[in-house]
Motif scaffolding. Structure first.
Motif, PDB file in Angstrom:
ATOM      1  N   GLY A  27      -7.885  14.825   5.948  1.00 38.46           N
ATOM      2  CA  GLY A  27      -8.558  13.913   6.874  1.00 38.46           C
ATOM      3  C   GLY A  27      -8.147  12.641   6.890  1.00 38.46           C
ATOM      4  N   THR A  28      -7.848  12.105   5.808  1.00 41.38           N
ATOM      5  CA  THR A  28      -7.080  10.554   5.790  1.00 41.38           C
ATOM      6  C   THR A  28      -5.898  10.440   6.299  1.00 41.38           C
ATOM      7  N   ALA A  29      -4.873  11.650   6.393  1.00 40.85           N
ATOM      8  CA  ALA A  29      -3.828  11.511   6.703  1.00 40.85           C
ATOM      9  C   ALA A  29      -3.980  11.439   8.449  1.00 40.85           C
ATOM     10  N   ALA A  48       2.498  11.134   5.348  1.00 37.88           N
ATOM     11  CA  ALA A  48       3.082  12.223   4.440  1.00 37.88           C
ATOM     12  C   ALA A  48       2.798  12.023   3.006  1.00 37.88           C
ATOM     13  N   LEU A  49       2.567  11.099   2.631  1.00 40.14           N
ATOM     14  CA  LEU A  49       2.153  10.679   1.385  1.00 40.14           C
ATOM     15  C   LEU A  49       0.716  10.945   0.980  1.00 40.14           C
ATOM     16  N   VAL A  50      -0.211  10.731   1.952  1.00 41.52           N
ATOM     17  CA  VAL A  50      -1.496  11.251   1.727  1.00 41.52           C
ATOM     18  C   VAL A  50      -1.758  12.635   1.813  1.00 41.52           C
ATOM     19  N   MET A  51      -0.754  13.432   2.701  1.00 39.60           N
ATOM     20  CA  MET A  51      -0.976  14.674   2.542  1.00 39.60           C
ATOM     21  C   MET A  51      -0.561  15.279   1.422  1.00 39.60           C
ATOM     22  N   LEU A  58       0.933  -1.189   0.023  1.00 36.26           N
ATOM     23  CA  LEU A  58       0.080   0.093  -0.112  1.00 36.26           C
ATOM     24  C   LEU A  58       0.805   1.321   0.071  1.00 36.26           C
ATOM     25  N   THR A  59       2.102   1.183   0.835  1.00 40.46           N
ATOM     26  CA  THR A  59       2.848   2.199   0.567  1.00 40.46           C
ATOM     27  C   THR A  59       3.268   2.626  -1.021  1.00 40.46           C
ATOM     28  N   LEU A  60       3.791   1.475  -1.624  1.00 41.61           N
ATOM     29  CA  LEU A  60       4.041   1.481  -2.925  1.00 41.61           C
ATOM     30  C   LEU A  60       2.852   2.069  -3.748  1.00 41.61           C
ATOM     31  N   ALA A  61       1.867   1.846  -3.490  1.00 43.91           N
ATOM     32  CA  ALA A  61       0.653   2.055  -4.150  1.00 43.91           C
ATOM     33  C   ALA A  61       0.431   3.590  -4.106  1.00 43.91           C
ATOM     34  N   LEU A  62       0.673   4.107  -2.771  1.00 47.13           N
ATOM     35  CA  LEU A  62       0.567   5.719  -2.371  1.00 47.13           C
ATOM     36  C   LEU A  62       1.604   6.410  -3.138  1.00 47.13           C
ATOM     37  N   ILE A  63       2.844   5.856  -3.541  1.00 50.30           N
ATOM     38  CA  ILE A  63       3.866   6.706  -4.164  1.00 50.30           C
ATOM     39  C   ILE A  63       3.236   6.327  -5.724  1.00 50.30           C
ATOM     40  N   GLY A  64       2.823   5.431  -6.087  1.00 56.19           N
ATOM     41  CA  GLY A  64       2.288   5.392  -7.459  1.00 56.19           C
ATOM     42  C   GLY A  64       0.978   6.316  -7.857  1.00 56.19           C
ATOM     43  N   VAL A  65       0.406   6.722  -6.652  1.00 57.07           N
ATOM     44  CA  VAL A  65      -0.674   7.564  -6.936  1.00 57.07           C
ATOM     45  C   VAL A  65      -0.158   9.000  -7.248  1.00 57.07           C
TER      46      VAL A  65
END
Length: 369
Positions: free
Chosen positions: A161-163, A152-155, A80-87
């Motif tokens: 809110g999700t962060a 941090a990636l979500v921010m 999921l961390t890799l997916a956040l980077i992919g986002v």
């Protein structure tokens, strides 16, 4: 039931909780039906299909043994961390935010799945760590890094809110693991300082939300419009509400996002204080059951995970209610199982699936009753 009238896999399920969750979701469909002016389209029908599919998937996932959740905690977190980077690199942009991965057959929002994943990952960290090491710095630094990276990636998406939800879920597990209270007091003070410094780096709409929260009447027709109309809708419902399909704030389009973030205001106008209190009570019963699952668990991992997931559901409900009542800034947290949208619904039912899995393990250990 034990005599074979109902198959054992079905008899082992916590039906009271499943029916309670189904009741909350069904009530949400009524609210969405009314928000659309008495039509199942475009929201109620789609939401009902998702509810059936996700609830069925949750029941099936509840058969997964606790050991599988434990073994998959860190790999899932890494994916999921890799997916956040992919986002950040390839994500789909909608409404000015970049939060989704378009996989063709589905638009995946990795940040939603990170909410239960961070609980599993931090719980696995403390399960792996010897109890004697809990009050040493590695017990703080390791989980802090686990939380900070996805937050941090979500921010960056941006999704405040999700962060906050990711940080709160992970911090809850850290607290329950036995870290000293002074660390959290110091962390809160540090966060306040960082927040004051970081205020200038927020997007303009995020700064406006915070300023409007501090002074709701400063701009009631623009940036404060959501909160003002939400309060009017909730207050106009009174004790018993105006009646099903008789709401005016949502039907006359005064209330923005009345089917998503502000769905509680839509509901309260028609069902009143009584309807709102009953809905909150239903959520509290689900959360209380999740905490009880953790208290009955034998392993450290299960105790921390169950309590963390129950708290995650609590944060969903508490932040949304505070938001629509003007007690917190608008941060885009939906009311689970009631607001339109599949992401929050999927996340909460995944939390319930893991809780049901651990509840099954508990009852199997002490003997079925």
């Amino acid at each position: 039931m034990r005599a074979g009238i109902i198959p054992q896999p079905l008899a082992e399920l916590p039906w009271r909780i499943i029916l309670l969750v189904l009741a909350i979701g069904s009530f949400g469909l009524l609210v969405l039906y009314s928000a659309a002016g008495g039509s199942v389209r475009p929201w109620a029908l789609s939401q009902g299909i998702k509810l059936v599919v996700f609830l069925g998937a949750a029941v099936a996932a509840s058969r997964v043994p606790e050991g599988v959740w434990k073994a998959g905690a860190w790999p899932v977190y890494a994916l999921l961390t890799l997916a956040l980077i992919g986002v950040e690199a390839l994500g789909h942009i909608s409404g000015g935010s970049q939060r989704w991965l378009d996989l063709g057959f589905i638009r995946l929002q990795p940040s939603e799945l990170m909410k239960p994943a961070i609980v599993l990952a931090v719980a696995r960290f403390y399960d792996f760590m010897p109890p004697a090491e809990i009050r040493r710095w590695p017990a703080v630094i390791g989980p802090a890094v686990l939380i900070a990276v996805p937050a941090a990636l979500v921010m960056l998406q941006p999704d405040l809110g999700t962060a906050i939800m990711i940080g709160a879920g992970g911090a809850t597990v850290m607290f329950l693991a036995g870290l000293p209270l002074r660390l959290f007091v110091g962390g809160a003070l540090g966060a306040a300082v960082v927040g004051r410094i970081g205020f200038g780096f927020l997007r303009e709409y995020q700064r406006n939300r915070i300023l409007i929260f501090l002074d709701p009447e400063s701009d009631p027709l623009r940036t404060g419009y959501h909160i003002s109309q939400s309060k009017i809708a909730i207050g106009s419902g009174g004790i018993w509400g105006k009646g099903f399909l008789n709401g005016t704030q949502s039907h006359l389009d005064y209330l923005p996002e009345g089917h998503t973030d502000f769905v509680f205001a839509t509901m309260a106008e028609e069902w009143g204080l009584v309807g709102g209190c009953l809905l909150i009570l239903a959520f509290l019963l689900v959360i209380r059951w999740g905490i009880d699952v953790g208290q009955r668990a034998e392993s450290r991992f299960a105790r921390l995970t169950a309590a963390g997931l129950a708290t995650t559901i609590f944060f969903y409900v508490a932040i949304n209610l505070a938001m629509v009542m003007g007690l917190a800034p608008v941060v885009g947290i939906p009311l689970p199982l009631v607001s339109f949208g599949g992401s929050a619904q999927m996340t909460v039912l995944l939390c319930l699936a893991i809780l049901m899995s651990m509840d099954r393990q508990n009852r199997k250990r002490v003997g079925w009753r």
